[in-house]
Design an enzyme around this catalytic site. Sequence first.
Site, mmCIF file in Angstrom:
data_model
loop_
_atom_site.group_PDB
_atom_site.id
_atom_site.type_symbol
_atom_site.label_atom_id
_atom_site.label_comp_id
_atom_site.label_asym_id
_atom_site.label_seq_id
_atom_site.Cartn_x
_atom_site.Cartn_y
_atom_site.Cartn_z
ATOM 1 N N SER A 18 39.354 40.678 46.560
ATOM 2 C CA SER A 18 39.611 39.398 45.902
ATOM 3 C C SER A 18 39.804 38.256 46.909
ATOM 4 O O SER A 18 38.928 38.047 47.730
ATOM 5 C CB SER A 18 40.825 39.567 44.993
ATOM 6 O OG SER A 18 40.715 38.699 43.920
ATOM 7 N N TRP A 27 35.451 36.795 35.743
ATOM 8 C CA TRP A 27 36.019 35.656 36.473
ATOM 9 C C TRP A 27 35.403 35.557 37.872
ATOM 10 O O TRP A 27 35.177 34.477 38.402
ATOM 11 C CB TRP A 27 37.539 35.858 36.547
ATOM 12 C CG TRP A 27 38.361 34.814 37.231
ATOM 13 C CD1 TRP A 27 39.115 34.988 38.345
ATOM 14 C CD2 TRP A 27 38.578 33.442 36.824
ATOM 15 N NE1 TRP A 27 39.778 33.830 38.670
ATOM 16 C CE2 TRP A 27 39.463 32.863 37.747
ATOM 17 C CE3 TRP A 27 38.090 32.658 35.773
ATOM 18 C CZ2 TRP A 27 39.891 31.533 37.665
ATOM 19 C CZ3 TRP A 27 38.514 31.328 35.693
ATOM 20 C CH2 TRP A 27 39.390 30.788 36.634
ATOM 21 N N HIS A 86 38.961 43.980 37.537
ATOM 22 C CA HIS A 86 39.336 43.458 38.846
ATOM 23 C C HIS A 86 40.369 44.357 39.539
ATOM 24 O O HIS A 86 41.539 44.377 39.150
ATOM 25 C CB HIS A 86 39.931 42.074 38.607
ATOM 26 C CG HIS A 86 40.158 41.281 39.848
ATOM 27 N ND1 HIS A 86 39.116 40.760 40.582
ATOM 28 C CD2 HIS A 86 41.303 40.911 40.482
ATOM 29 C CE1 HIS A 86 39.614 40.093 41.617
ATOM 30 N NE2 HIS A 86 40.926 40.172 41.583
ATOM 31 N N LYS A 96 37.257 37.298 50.115
ATOM 32 C CA LYS A 96 36.723 36.014 50.596
ATOM 33 C C LYS A 96 37.029 35.918 52.100
ATOM 34 O O LYS A 96 36.193 35.553 52.918
ATOM 35 C CB LYS A 96 37.412 34.832 49.886
ATOM 36 C CG LYS A 96 37.427 34.883 48.355
ATOM 37 C CD LYS A 96 38.148 33.664 47.772
ATOM 38 C CE LYS A 96 38.801 33.848 46.409
ATOM 39 N NZ LYS A 96 38.018 34.192 45.283
HETATM 40 C C1 GCU Z 1 42.712 34.580 41.220
HETATM 41 C C2 GCU Z 1 41.713 33.628 41.845
HETATM 42 C C3 GCU Z 1 40.552 34.375 42.480
HETATM 43 C C4 GCU Z 1 41.069 35.436 43.418
HETATM 44 C C5 GCU Z 1 42.050 36.323 42.714
HETATM 45 C C6 GCU Z 1 42.756 37.345 43.601
HETATM 46 O O1 GCU Z 1 42.143 35.203 40.117
HETATM 47 O O2 GCU Z 1 41.289 32.733 40.851
HETATM 48 O O3 GCU Z 1 39.718 33.479 43.176
HETATM 49 O O4 GCU Z 1 39.995 36.164 43.958
HETATM 50 O O5 GCU Z 1 43.097 35.530 42.172
HETATM 51 O O6 GCU Z 1 42.872 37.161 44.793
HETATM 52 O O7 GCU Z 1 43.237 38.340 43.043
#
Ligand code: GCU
Length: 422
Positions: free
Chosen positions: A258, A349, A400, A262
């Site tokens: 997540s 998402w 997720h 990134k």
């Molecule tokens: C939120 C956010 C995402 C991210 C995620 C996470 O959902 O909007 O961009 O990847 O958190 O880090 O769990």
Amino acid sequence: MKKTLLYLLLLFPIALLAQEINYDETKVPSYTLPNPLIMEDGTKVTSKQEWIEKRRPEILDLFETHVYGKAPASPKDIQFEVLSENRYAINNMATRKEVAVYLSEDKTHKMTILIYLPNKRTGAVPLFFGLNFKGNHTICDDAEITESITRMKPRDGGDEIRPHAFKRGAASSRWPVEMLIAKGYGLATVYRGDIDPDYDDGFQNGIHPLFYNEGQTKPRPDEWGTLAAWAWGLSRAMDYFETDEDIDAGKVAVFGHSRHGKTALWTAAVDTRFAMAVSNDSGCGGAALSRRRYGETVGKINSLFPHWFCENFKQYSNNEDALPVDQHQLVALIAPRPVYIASAIDDRWADPKGEFLSGVHATAVYELLEVAGLPVEEMPAVDQPEMRGNIGYHVRSGDHDINSYDWEQFIKFADIHLKDKY
Ligand code: GCU
């Protein structure tokens, strides 16, 4: 009457917000992606050398200036200290080390790397390395891991530092220490709060202030946000790995789930010492193409997490077509090194298809560098990993998360790309 008006006023922004999020593939707008193999002045990139010397630095600079922000060079005075070492961890299968990396000369700012290395090894081992969300002690129910000082957004007048906020082993389902050890890999992690706590405090409590010029109080518009600071921290851990003879620093896979996915991609893009990258459900600002505007958008991420990217990135909220880059070029920056992109089908998402397409559109760069990228243009079926090229991909069933299925694929991919070298 008054009540109805109030109700409508309250509902209006909620409806607007809901409208903004698109989960309908037929409503994905048409878009044109920047071509990774065409220079900003329109010249075509036709050789490896042109990619390495001209186009790659150009794209890297665009990402630094408009997306993640520029980070400082490694401090000259960086110091490491092995805080603990135990050769009998995980039922005698592993050696556990904790290493402090002092990020300032006066030793006021440190991050602690937790490392497990397989005892069954004949030399330096390849390593999976990534950030953890809640503290080093949460990745494994190992009583001897030093509890991280958890730093979170102060709420209700509470403190930023909340001792014992998370239980030992709380995140262990995401960290298959034993499986990795059994397969011959080391595992290392750092608590992201050691580098920069994950909330918007105007960049005061993390490492940013250590690098401010005189009179500077926050990063400039093209300077590092929190994701770039985390990436910078991961590179400082790499500085340490290069000094540890039990670790093969030439075979470190940087991974993350997540927001940390990134970060993993950005880390590998900036720091070519990382031999491989793994992005799990990294979504917007990670592997997902921004121009698709499916699921989380640039506007959303900038408003929910204003500290993650550099200030310049805010110009592209609801203005994605103006972005000089898109996320397939982030994947391309990792070429020719192997990168694995993982999605989960219910994690809309994060836009699984957008994550996949980044791999597809980075492929031309891999091919220019004479390795296969992602050898398919159609998304593989759920739970059918694709790992024939240097860009691997799977979309797992479920939501997720990062789980043992994901890890099994990452290990298989690493076995192909890292193992043969040792
Ligand atoms: C939120 C956010 C995402 C991210 C995620 C996470 O959902 O909007 O961009 O990847 O958190 O880090 O769990």
